[in-house]
Design an enzyme around this catalytic site. Structure first.
Site, mmCIF file in Angstrom:
data_model
loop_
_atom_site.group_PDB
_atom_site.id
_atom_site.type_symbol
_atom_site.label_atom_id
_atom_site.label_comp_id
_atom_site.label_asym_id
_atom_site.label_seq_id
_atom_site.Cartn_x
_atom_site.Cartn_y
_atom_site.Cartn_z
ATOM 1 N N ARG A 34 -6.329 39.058 47.854
ATOM 2 C CA ARG A 34 -6.945 39.332 49.158
ATOM 3 C C ARG A 34 -5.980 39.092 50.319
ATOM 4 N NH1 ARG A 34 -9.202 41.126 45.668
ATOM 5 N NH2 ARG A 34 -11.382 40.947 45.046
ATOM 6 N N SER A 90 -18.536 39.748 50.618
ATOM 7 C CA SER A 90 -18.196 38.460 50.006
ATOM 8 C C SER A 90 -17.622 37.515 51.059
ATOM 9 C CB SER A 90 -17.185 38.659 48.878
ATOM 10 O OG SER A 90 -17.736 39.410 47.832
ATOM 11 N N GLU A 103 -13.043 34.496 52.862
ATOM 12 C CA GLU A 103 -12.567 35.854 52.610
ATOM 13 C C GLU A 103 -12.900 36.741 53.802
ATOM 14 O OE1 GLU A 103 -13.523 39.526 49.543
ATOM 15 O OE2 GLU A 103 -13.197 37.530 48.706
#
Length: 301
Positions: free
Chosen positions: A174, A223, A293
């Site tokens: 990520r 998320s 995130e």
């Protein structure tokens, strides 16, 4: 007062809106406005604009805001949102798919399916734009952007435009090395030969699984936390007793604990405070500190 309070923007063929609303399209439907919301006409327009924009003015690219908290004080400087002119998707020889930075993941996956290009099905499960997916190495269902990306076209903060091969992007989980203020305007993906019906069936499976397990019809931000090594964030959150936890009108989803919800009138501060409370409880219970995130931008009210 910010450095750009008295700013006269460079000439732009697209549009520039002072105090442009971000809450009108961010998935959470919360947060303050952009000081300037800019939609360039094309890559040349964007490059020229950034080259002439004073260096001290911050630039923040935003796609559809599917993984974003915009704080209640809004975002200083210039927010760049690519319009539909950046959303073209074309098929190229060698099982390659070229997509503009504003194209949605599902559009890329669907074009690949129709052309018999396999391997991009997971993009059906990423609810953001290509630009955002490339920047954060988005992933779902066992694959990440780094697994299928050939190169990305980037307009840097100084207005220069470069094509970066995969290895220059410095991908980790990520994360990429796309610098602050740069805008991803295009990406080239590569798949493998496949059967359109089989590809379509896999995309349908992904869609059904998302519908069954995620609060897709709610005001959410995707998320919330990264999965720590060897763990699932949702399971840690659940074990810490956070399922359904609320701060004001912000709530931890009861359907999927790694999603935060705006039940209707939440502020961005309530959503972020809820996330920090979840992090604290998980840390107390498991000694694991969850990493955000969701991107959080802007100033507090």
């Amino acid at each position: 007062m910010t450095a750009s309070d008295q700013l006269t923007l460079p000439q732009l063929e697209g549009s520039a809106e002072r105090g442009g609303s971000l809450a009108s399209f961010i998935w959470f439907r919360t947060g303050g406005p952009a000081e300037w919301l800019v939609r360039p006409k094309d890559e040349a327009d964007l490059a020229r604009f950034l080259a002439e924009l004073p260096n001290e003015v911050p630039v923040t690219p935003i796609g559809v805001g599917s993984n974003l908290i915009v704080r209640d004080g809004g975002v200083d400087g210039v927010v760049v949102r690519l319009p539909k002119s950046f959303a073209d998707v074309t098929i190229e020889p060698g099982n390659k798919v070229r997509a503009g930075g504003a194209a949605m993941g599902i559009t890329v996956a669907s074009a690949a399916r129709d052309a018999g290009v396999a391997g991009l099905e997971f993009l059906r499960g990423i609810p953001g734009t290509v630009g955002g997916a490339v920047r954060m190495n988005a992933g779902a269902y066992g694959r990440e952007v780094k697994d299928v990306l050939v190169e990305a076209r980037v307009v840097l903060r100084d207005g220069s435009a470069e094509t970066w091969p995969l290895d220059k992007l410095g991908y980790t989980y990520r994360h990429s090395d796309v610098p602050e203020g740069a805008v991803v305007v295009e990406a080239l993906f590569k798949g493998t030969p496949g059967d359109s019906a089989t590809i379509g069936a896999e995309m349908d499976r992904i869609a059904a699984e998302r519908e069954a397990s995620q609060p897709l019809r709610s005001r959410t931000g995707g998320s919330t936390f990264k999965n720590p090594p060897g763990h699932k964030a949702w399971a840690l959150i659940d074990s810490a007793g956070c399922r359904g936890l609320r701060v004001g009108d912000a709530q931890v989803s009861e359907k999927h604990c790694n999603f935060l919800l705006n039940l209707g009138n939440a502020t961005s501060a309530e959503i972020e405070d809820l996330g920090e409370e979840v992090r604290r409880r998980v840390m107390d219970k498991t000694n694991i500190l969850l990493e955000w995130e969701i991107q959080r931008i802007g100033s507090y009210d």
